[in-house]
Scaffold this active site. Structure first.
Site, short mmCIF file in Angstrom:
data_model
loop_
_atom_site.label_atom_id
_atom_site.label_comp_id
_atom_site.label_asym_id
_atom_site.label_seq_id
_atom_site.Cartn_x
_atom_site.Cartn_y
_atom_site.Cartn_z
N HIS A 137 -17.01 -7.07 -0.08
CA HIS A 137 -16.95 -7.84 -1.32
C HIS A 137 -16.94 -6.94 -2.55
CE1 HIS A 137 -18.04 -12.16 0.12
NE2 HIS A 137 -17.22 -11.55 0.94
N HIS A 148 -16.83 -10.29 11.82
CA HIS A 148 -17.54 -11.56 12.03
C HIS A 148 -18.20 -11.64 13.41
CE1 HIS A 148 -15.30 -13.87 8.59
NE2 HIS A 148 -16.09 -12.90 8.16
N ARG A 179 -20.70 -6.62 4.77
CA ARG A 179 -20.02 -7.61 3.92
C ARG A 179 -20.10 -7.23 2.44
NH1 ARG A 179 -21.57 -13.43 2.30
NH2 ARG A 179 -19.55 -14.44 1.97
N ASN A 236 -20.57 -15.33 -3.12
CA ASN A 236 -21.64 -14.32 -2.98
C ASN A 236 -23.05 -14.89 -3.03
OD1 ASN A 236 -19.82 -12.19 -2.79
ND2 ASN A 236 -19.74 -11.88 -4.99
C1 HEM Z 1 -10.38 -12.46 6.45
C2 HEM Z 1 -10.99 -13.07 5.44
C3 HEM Z 1 -12.45 -13.34 5.43
C4 HEM Z 1 -13.03 -14.54 5.16
C5 HEM Z 1 -12.32 -15.83 4.77
C6 HEM Z 1 -14.46 -14.36 5.30
C7 HEM Z 1 -15.40 -15.34 5.07
C8 HEM Z 1 -16.74 -15.23 5.33
C9 HEM Z 1 -17.71 -16.27 5.13
C10 HEM Z 1 -17.40 -17.65 4.58
C11 HEM Z 1 -18.90 -15.80 5.55
C12 HEM Z 1 -20.23 -16.55 5.57
C13 HEM Z 1 -20.78 -16.65 4.19
C14 HEM Z 1 -21.93 -17.63 4.18
O1 HEM Z 1 -23.04 -17.26 4.57
O2 HEM Z 1 -21.71 -18.78 3.82
C15 HEM Z 1 -18.71 -14.46 6.01
C16 HEM Z 1 -19.69 -13.66 6.53
C17 HEM Z 1 -19.50 -12.35 6.87
N1 HEM Z 1 -18.35 -11.62 6.69
FE1 HEM Z 1 -16.53 -12.36 6.23
N2 HEM Z 1 -14.71 -13.07 5.66
C18 HEM Z 1 -13.52 -12.42 5.74
C19 HEM Z 1 -13.36 -11.07 6.04
C20 HEM Z 1 -14.38 -10.20 6.26
C21 HEM Z 1 -14.25 -8.76 6.28
C22 HEM Z 1 -12.95 -8.01 6.01
C23 HEM Z 1 -15.48 -8.26 6.56
C24 HEM Z 1 -15.92 -6.82 6.68
C25 HEM Z 1 -15.14 -5.84 7.06
C26 HEM Z 1 -16.38 -9.38 6.70
C27 HEM Z 1 -17.70 -9.28 7.04
C28 HEM Z 1 -18.57 -10.34 7.11
C29 HEM Z 1 -19.93 -10.23 7.62
C30 HEM Z 1 -20.56 -9.00 8.23
C31 HEM Z 1 -20.52 -11.48 7.44
C32 HEM Z 1 -21.97 -11.87 7.78
C33 HEM Z 1 -22.83 -11.55 6.58
C34 HEM Z 1 -24.32 -11.72 6.79
O3 HEM Z 1 -24.78 -12.00 7.91
O4 HEM Z 1 -25.07 -11.55 5.83
N3 HEM Z 1 -15.69 -10.53 6.48
N4 HEM Z 1 -17.38 -14.13 5.85
#
Ligand code: HEM
Ligand SMILES: *[C@@H]1O[C@H](CO)[C@@H](O)[C@H](O)[C@H]1NC(C)=O
Ligand SMILES: *[C@@H]1O[C@H](CO)[C@@H](O)[C@H](O)[C@H]1NC(C)=O
Ligand SMILES: *[C@@H]1O[C@H](CO)[C@@H](O)[C@H](O)[C@H]1NC(C)=O
Length: 350
Positions: A67, A195, A63, A96
């Protein structure tokens, strides 16, 4: 302030860096082969060490790269703890903070690389390698990472707010935002499969389950899943509530295609996840990736490489940071966005 020849040169160099990608140097696989042959090995070791202690760190690093790339391009701006120009940084922006994690892994990788090859490997490249290594550790997928990115010197809260897609986005908003970053709707669906690993704080989905203190009935969210989420996240949840839940409850540390299988069961955690089902074209892709994990992994890796090329600086543009959380001391005006020149309106900046 007088405009010195040095400043003019810096300004010209900076303007060159803003030229279209075609006339600039491109990223290359094996970029550090001669200058720092063990760079990728040292990153892999730092990621593996952190992963052994906390497997969730892999999701954090994937992530972090996303970002980084969506805000000012893949230039490690997300890693800066302060903005030389003053004001809040990307890191401090709501999308973030407090959710981003993995900074200390990048710092550890950078420290060991600086010992072998000082001032050579950019933080933006370390982040791209670390995201790849995280994908390898969780998904058993390897892909070569083109490198040669240079680090930026600006990190602004507002840029993060303007460029990162929030979990409240509709299908069309998601498509538009990714298109703005050169990525297709299919690549948006492919990358959303990330995700399948990691966690989310309650704040990112609380408005799907609670209306004040009243439970919400959301047709896109399975009633039993919603009840589980409500038992976890109080209706009083705010941005600073530190409760998290796995996004793929069955296997949060495994990069598989389960994300696409959860969506039709109304178990996409975010409103934005569920939007991939509401749109017919996107839903067809969801079904394709749910049916063929091999295909998803191949295309996911290719989409990660493409994401890693967004608005990169190469060649003499930007800098190679010595510490990933701070801009180098004595950065030339070009790399601190010509802040002083800009104030006097002499030269426009990027
Ligand atoms: C399509 C639009 C996307 C939205 C709206 C989105 C939104 C989010 C949100 C809200 C979270 C949780 C944040 C929190 O802890 O509150 C999250 C987690 C995460 N996102 Fe996305 N995301 C998107 C696309 C992506 C992309 C493109 C990737 C990577 C290629 C990605 C990888 C991740 C990962 C791995 C997590 C977990 C992070 C952790 O466990 O520390 N996301 N995302
Ligand atoms: C993305 O949006 C910004 C500002 O809205 C714009 O300046 C830029 O040209 C867009 N990029 C692409 C590739 O559409
Ligand atoms: C929340 O509840 C209020 C009043 O109880 C209602 O007017 C509103 O439409 C509800 N909002 C949602 C998103 O359900
Ligand atoms: C899944 O996709 C792979 C790679 O794209 C392809 O070779 C394979 O035939 C597909 N499998 C099925 C069952 O369709």
């Amino acid at each position: 302030m007088a405009v010195t020849p040095g400043l003019v040169l810096a300004a010209v160099a900076c303007a060159m860096c803003l030229l279209p990608v075609l006339v600039r140097a491109q990223l290359q696989v094996g970029f550090y082969q001669r200058t720092c042959p063990n760079a990728e090995t040292l990153v892999r070791q730092a990621v593996a060490t952190a992963f052994a202690k906390d497997a969730g760190i892999a999701a954090g690093l994937i992530r972090l790269h996303f970002h980084d790339c969506f805000v000012r391009g893949c230039d490690a701006s997300v890693l800066l703890a302060t903005n030389p120009g003053g004001g809040k940084t990307e890191r401090q922006a709501i999308p973030n903070n407090p959710s981003l994690r993995g900074f200390e892994v990048i710092d550890a990788a950078k420290a060991s690389i600086e010992q072998s090859c000082p001032s050579t490997v950019s933080c933006a490249d370390i982040l791209a390698f670390a995201a790849r290594d995280s994908i390898t550790l969780t998904g058993n997928v390897f892909y070569p990472v083109p490198a040669g990115r240079r680090d930026g010197s600006v990190s602004k809260e507002q840029d993060a707010l303007d460029n990162l897609p929030p979990p409240t986005f509709t299908a069309q908003q998601l498509i538009d935002r990714f298109k703005n970053k050169t990525l297709t709707a299919e690549e948006m669906v492919l990358l959303s499969g990330a995700h399948t690993v990691g966690r989310s704080f309650c704040a990112s989905f609380v408005k799907r389950i609670w209306n004040g203190t009243t439970p919400i009935v959301d047709a896109g969210l399975s009633p039993s899943y919603a009840a589980l989420l409500r038992s976890l996240c109080p209706s009083s949840t705010t941005q600073t509530t530190l409760i998290t839940t796995a996004m793929d409850p069955g296997s949060p540390d495994v990069l598989d295609n389960n994300y696409y299988k959860l969506l039709p069961r109304n178990m996409g955690l975010f409103f934005s996840d569920n939007q991939l089902r509401v749109d017919g074209n996107l839903n067809a892709l969801v079904n394709t990736f749910a049916a063929n994990e091999t295909m998803w992994k191949e295309r996911f890796a290719a989409a990660m490489v493409k994401m890693g090329r967004i608005e990169v600086q190469t060649g003499r543009c930007g800098q190679v940071r010595l510490k990933c959380s701070v801009v180098n001391p004595n950065s030339s005006p070009s790399s601190v966005e010509l802040a002083s020149v800009d104030e006097e309106g002499v030269i426009a900046t990027s």
